[in-house]
Design an enzyme around this catalytic site. Structure first.
Site: not given
Ligand code: GNR
Ligand code: NI
Length: 171
Positions: A49, A54, A94-95, A136-137, A140
């Site tokens: 995601g 980001q 998270c990236l 999660h997104e 952000h």
């Molecule tokens: O790549 C991602 N893997 C992930 C694994 C578990 C829960 C959420 C994520 S999202 C993350 C990519 C990211 O940072 N999206 O904002």
């Molecule tokens: Ni993230």
């Protein structure tokens, strides 16, 4: 197509609250190109995601692909959670917080309303990893990171670990 730089914790720009996208702009070439660039950036990272926040675009949309084969690209514009049920715990990464993983509790099942990349309103019931990723997104887009669910002490340890990783990468 282009790879976009990903902001990393504790960059204060990640704390920006994103504003809604004008649905009339969704089909414009500039917006469609931005979506393509975000998918390319997410797949290359690799991640499942990527929220616009980001890549320093503070508008309410994200791209997601949780498939093994990376052949199920999904776009969520102006997402809203209409309903939730149950809890699940998932070890998140998270990236924007590279190399850090921690358990987070979120809703197990959500109903989300959003606009798709054709500019059409949609509703989707999601559970499991897709539900985790959408939540999660969406965090952000509100300037929130998964490390905010950790204790202040653990978050400080994360900040120091990332600073050390960056020093070693630079040396
Ligand atoms: O790549 C991602 N893997 C992930 C694994 C578990 C829960 C959420 C994520 S999202 C993350 C990519 C990211 O940072 N999206 O904002
Ligand atoms: Ni993230």
């Amino acid at each position: 197509m282009a790879l976009l730089p990903i902001l990393e914790f504790p960059d204060p720009r990640l704390r920006t609250k994103a504003v809604p996208v004008d649905p009339a702009r969704v089909t414009e070439p500039a917006f469609q190109t931005l979506l393509d660039d975000m998918f390319e950036t997410m797949y290359e990272a690799p991640g499942i995601g990527l929220a616009a926040s980001q890549v320093d675009v503070h508008q309410r949309f994200m791209v997601i692909d949780i498939s093994e084969e990376k052949n199920d690209p999904r776009v969520f514009i102006n997402p809203e959670i209409l309903d939730r049920a149950g809890d699940q715990v998932y070890q998140e990464g998270c990236l924007s917080v590279p190399g850090i993983y921690a358990d987070v509790t979120r809703s197990n099942e959500i109903t989300v309303r959003f606009v798709d990349r054709q500019g059409q309103a949609q509703e989707l019931r999601a559970d499991g990893l897709l539900a985790v990723c959408i939540q999660h997104e969406m965090d952000h887009l509100d300037g929130k990171l998964f490390v905010d669910y950790l204790s202040p002490l653990k978050r400080e340890m994360v900040r120091k670990k990332l600073a050390k990783q960056r020093r070693q990468a630079a040396a």
